[in-house]
Design a protein around this motif. Structure first.
Motif, PDB file in Angstrom:
ATOM      1  N   ARG A  47       0.824  -1.207   0.000  1.00  0.00           N
ATOM      2  CA  ARG A  47       0.000   0.000   0.000  1.00  0.00           C
ATOM      3  C   ARG A  47       0.858   1.258   0.000  1.00  0.00           C
ATOM      4  O   ARG A  47       0.509   2.262  -0.631  1.00  0.00           O
ATOM      5  N   THR A  48       1.975   1.221   0.727  1.00  0.00           N
ATOM      6  CA  THR A  48       2.805   2.414   0.904  1.00  0.00           C
ATOM      7  C   THR A  48       3.629   2.721  -0.333  1.00  0.00           C
ATOM      8  O   THR A  48       3.728   3.882  -0.764  1.00  0.00           O
ATOM      9  N   TRP A  49       4.242   1.716  -0.923  1.00  0.00           N
ATOM     10  CA  TRP A  49       5.170   1.925  -2.031  1.00  0.00           C
ATOM     11  C   TRP A  49       4.687   1.339  -3.355  1.00  0.00           C
ATOM     12  O   TRP A  49       5.362   1.485  -4.376  1.00  0.00           O
ATOM     13  N   GLY A  50       3.533   0.674  -3.359  1.00  0.00           N
ATOM     14  CA  GLY A  50       2.938   0.174  -4.596  1.00  0.00           C
ATOM     15  C   GLY A  50       1.517   0.681  -4.711  1.00  0.00           C
ATOM     16  O   GLY A  50       1.130   1.654  -4.054  1.00  0.00           O
ATOM     17  N   ASN A  51       0.729   0.002  -5.550  1.00  0.00           N
ATOM     18  CA  ASN A  51      -0.664   0.435  -5.725  1.00  0.00           C
ATOM     19  C   ASN A  51      -1.648  -0.411  -4.914  1.00  0.00           C
ATOM     20  O   ASN A  51      -2.860  -0.309  -5.103  1.00  0.00           O
ATOM     21  N   GLY A  52      -1.121  -1.253  -4.016  1.00  0.00           N
ATOM     22  CA  GLY A  52      -1.979  -2.045  -3.145  1.00  0.00           C
ATOM     23  C   GLY A  52      -2.417  -3.368  -3.735  1.00  0.00           C
ATOM     24  O   GLY A  52      -3.147  -4.115  -3.070  1.00  0.00           O
ATOM     25  N   LEU A  53      -1.958  -3.698  -4.943  1.00  0.00           N
ATOM     26  CA  LEU A  53      -2.290  -4.975  -5.565  1.00  0.00           C
ATOM     27  C   LEU A  53      -1.118  -5.942  -5.432  1.00  0.00           C
ATOM     28  O   LEU A  53       0.044  -5.552  -5.606  1.00  0.00           O
ATOM     29  N   ILE A  54      -1.429  -7.205  -5.144  1.00  0.00           N
ATOM     30  CA  ILE A  54      -0.416  -8.245  -4.977  1.00  0.00           C
ATOM     31  C   ILE A  54      -0.799  -9.427  -5.860  1.00  0.00           C
ATOM     32  O   ILE A  54      -1.947  -9.893  -5.829  1.00  0.00           O
ATOM     33  N   ASP A  55       0.152  -9.889  -6.651  1.00  0.00           N
ATOM     34  CA  ASP A  55      -0.051 -11.083  -7.471  1.00  0.00           C
ATOM     35  C   ASP A  55       0.494 -12.303  -6.749  1.00  0.00           C
ATOM     36  O   ASP A  55       1.525 -12.227  -6.068  1.00  0.00           O
ATOM     37  N   VAL A  56      -0.167 -13.445  -6.928  1.00  0.00           N
ATOM     38  CA  VAL A  56       0.344 -14.747  -6.498  1.00  0.00           C
ATOM     39  C   VAL A  56       0.640 -15.532  -7.767  1.00  0.00           C
ATOM     40  O   VAL A  56      -0.254 -15.768  -8.581  1.00  0.00           O
ATOM     41  N   THR A  57       1.892 -15.934  -7.963  1.00  0.00           N
ATOM     42  CA  THR A  57       2.311 -16.534  -9.227  1.00  0.00           C
ATOM     43  C   THR A  57       2.185 -18.055  -9.199  1.00  0.00           C
ATOM     44  O   THR A  57       1.920 -18.663  -8.163  1.00  0.00           O
ATOM     45  N   SER A  58       2.449 -18.669 -10.344  1.00  0.00           N
ATOM     46  CA  SER A  58       2.389 -20.122 -10.463  1.00  0.00           C
ATOM     47  C   SER A  58       3.573 -20.808  -9.807  1.00  0.00           C
ATOM     48  O   SER A  58       3.652 -22.045  -9.811  1.00  0.00           O
ATOM     49  N   PRO A 237      -8.744 -15.119  -7.469  1.00  0.00           N
ATOM     50  CA  PRO A 237      -9.071 -15.017  -8.889  1.00  0.00           C
ATOM     51  C   PRO A 237      -7.914 -14.450  -9.707  1.00  0.00           C
ATOM     52  O   PRO A 237      -7.419 -13.355  -9.422  1.00  0.00           O
ATOM     53  N   PHE A 238      -7.478 -15.239 -10.691  1.00  0.00           N
ATOM     54  CA  PHE A 238      -6.390 -14.856 -11.583  1.00  0.00           C
ATOM     55  C   PHE A 238      -5.101 -14.535 -10.830  1.00  0.00           C
ATOM     56  O   PHE A 238      -4.189 -13.906 -11.374  1.00  0.00           O
ATOM     57  N   GLY A 239      -5.029 -14.944  -9.567  1.00  0.00           N
ATOM     58  CA  GLY A 239      -3.811 -14.737  -8.796  1.00  0.00           C
ATOM     59  C   GLY A 239      -3.574 -13.311  -8.350  1.00  0.00           C
ATOM     60  O   GLY A 239      -2.445 -12.957  -7.994  1.00  0.00           O
ATOM     61  N   GLN A 240      -4.602 -12.462  -8.343  1.00  0.00           N
ATOM     62  CA  GLN A 240      -4.405 -11.071  -7.921  1.00  0.00           C
ATOM     63  C   GLN A 240      -5.349 -10.733  -6.777  1.00  0.00           C
ATOM     64  O   GLN A 240      -6.542 -11.040  -6.827  1.00  0.00           O
ATOM     65  N   VAL A 241      -4.796 -10.085  -5.728  1.00  0.00           N
ATOM     66  CA  VAL A 241      -5.563  -9.800  -4.533  1.00  0.00           C
ATOM     67  C   VAL A 241      -5.165  -8.423  -4.010  1.00  0.00           C
ATOM     68  O   VAL A 241      -4.016  -7.984  -4.171  1.00  0.00           O
ATOM     69  N   GLU A 242      -6.108  -7.739  -3.392  1.00  0.00           N
ATOM     70  CA  GLU A 242      -5.793  -6.456  -2.756  1.00  0.00           C
ATOM     71  C   GLU A 242      -5.098  -6.698  -1.421  1.00  0.00           C
ATOM     72  O   GLU A 242      -5.401  -7.659  -0.713  1.00  0.00           O
TER      73      GLU A 242
END
Length: 375
Positions: A47-58, A237-242
């Motif tokens: 949240r502080t240094w990114g846009n608050g989105l986190i991906d979970v990869t394969s 969903p699609f590996g992306q979460v807030e």
């Protein structure tokens, strides 16, 4: 900072990748697990240094999105302080170790993964896409998942060393597993494997000590949303979460840690199943069968939107759905196509369709929706 921007191969924390929404900074959780403090610290950093989105990869890694050039270094400093990134960029680049997510403290998977992590300095220079799979539980969990050099439970009940792309492996003595993985990586580099870039594409004959006829044991079922012996699991969903949603998984006092899987499912240790907004609670949810990359405009190489389209048509596909913004197929590069699967690939702003009847090309969005009866 410009010298650190990477395109075309796997990023890490020290070598971010440029995307349409800023830099992507990859985090490799040790054994795929973050304790409560690390989860909260990671989410605050996103949240502080990114846009608050986190991906979970394969590969069960995490990616913080939307990082700016001026915020990248403070973010990395925070990740190092959280013990989520190695302070040595070279060692961090070698920490591509995928562990079977059901590991228990002191079992073979945990023991071998930690042993290998202590031997990172012994590894040769390898492609950033290469990695190790430690799958030493009672039954393999990672068959079909990425891992060039593998330790697996064999059909004979013991552990085997297996080179990716070979159907069988060789029995390995207890305590020698990590050393054999390092040796196989050195053989790969010395035998011309760097040209092939991946173990599965390297056709040189294996050395005698790495060649065997023991197949992996029958696989265990994947972790799915719902109750688990370790806690409760949810699909992403699609590996992306807030970040706020991920932090919410450790809000209950009985939850001690999160484990991430290569199937875009997160398991909260000690949790009970509850409905979580933004996560998948139903193991039969069709989005669990859908792979979709970020697409345009999030990825500069994509020419089409992907995820909204995937949401609309997933329930109309009998098998797996794969929607890719370009021909790289990043969302599911290794996934075998089977009857009932459908693949949409972006090309020049339109979609090519395969696996759902005759191949069709240059479809517009409305054509795709009509084809699946989702219009």
């Amino acid at each position: 900072m410009k010298g650190f921007v990477v395109k075309g191969w796997c990023p890490d924390a020290w070598h971010p990748m440029e995307a349409g929404d800023g830099l992507i900074v990859r985090v490799r959780p040790r054994l795929g697990r973050l304790d409560r403090a690390q989860v909260l610290g990671l989410c605050d950093a996103a949240r502080t240094w990114g846009n608050g989105l986190i991906d979970v990869t394969s590969r069960a890694n995490l990616q913080i999105r939307g990082v700016g050039e001026s915020t990248w270094q403070p973010l990395v400093d925070r990740l190092v302080a959280l013990r989520l990134t190695d302070p040595d960029p070279v060692r961090e680049g070698r920490r591509a170790i995928l562990a079977a997510p059901r590991w228990q403290l002191g079992d073979d998977t945990e023991r071998i993964a930690r042993d290998l992590a202590e031997r990172l300095d012994e590894l040769p220079v390898l492609s950033g896409k290469m990695g190790f799979a430690i799958d030493a539980g009672p039954a393999p969990e990672l068959l079909g998942e990425a891992g060039d050099f593998r330790i697996e439970r064999g059909q004979h009940g013991g552990l085997i060393l297996r080179a990716d792309g070979r159907a069988t492996g060789v029995a390995v003595p207890h305590g020698e597993e990590a050393a054999r993985l390092v040796a196989l990586a050195h053989w790969f580099a010395k035998s011309g494997g760097i040209v092939a870039r991946r173990m599965a594409r390297h056709r040189a004959g294996l050395p005698d000590w790495a060649r065997g006829d023991v197949p992996p044991a029958a696989p265990a079922p994947r972790i799915a949303p719902g109750l688990s012996p370790l806690g409760a699991a949810w699909g992403i969903p699609f590996g992306q979460v807030e970040a706020d949603t991920l932090a919410g998984l450790v809000a209950a006092p009985q939850v001690s840690a999160l484990r991430f899987t290569p199937w875009r499912v997160v398991l909260a240790e000690g949790a009970v199943p509850v409905v979580m907004d933004g996560l998948l609670n139903d193991p039969a949810d069709p989005l669990l069968r859908a792979d979709a990359c970020p697409g345009a405009p999030m990825c500069p190489q994509a020419s089409v939107e992907t995820r909204d389209l995937a949401r609309r048509i997933a329930r109309h596909v009998a098998g797996r759905l794969h929607v890719s913004g370009c021909a790289k197929h990043c969302a599911a590069p290794r996934r075998a196509r089977q009857r009932g699967d459908a693949t949409l690939t972006g090309r020049d702003g339109r979609y090519d369709l395969s696996g759902a009847g005759p191949e069709r090309h240059a479809l517009c969005r409305d054509d795709v929706l009509a084809h699946f009866g989702a219009s």
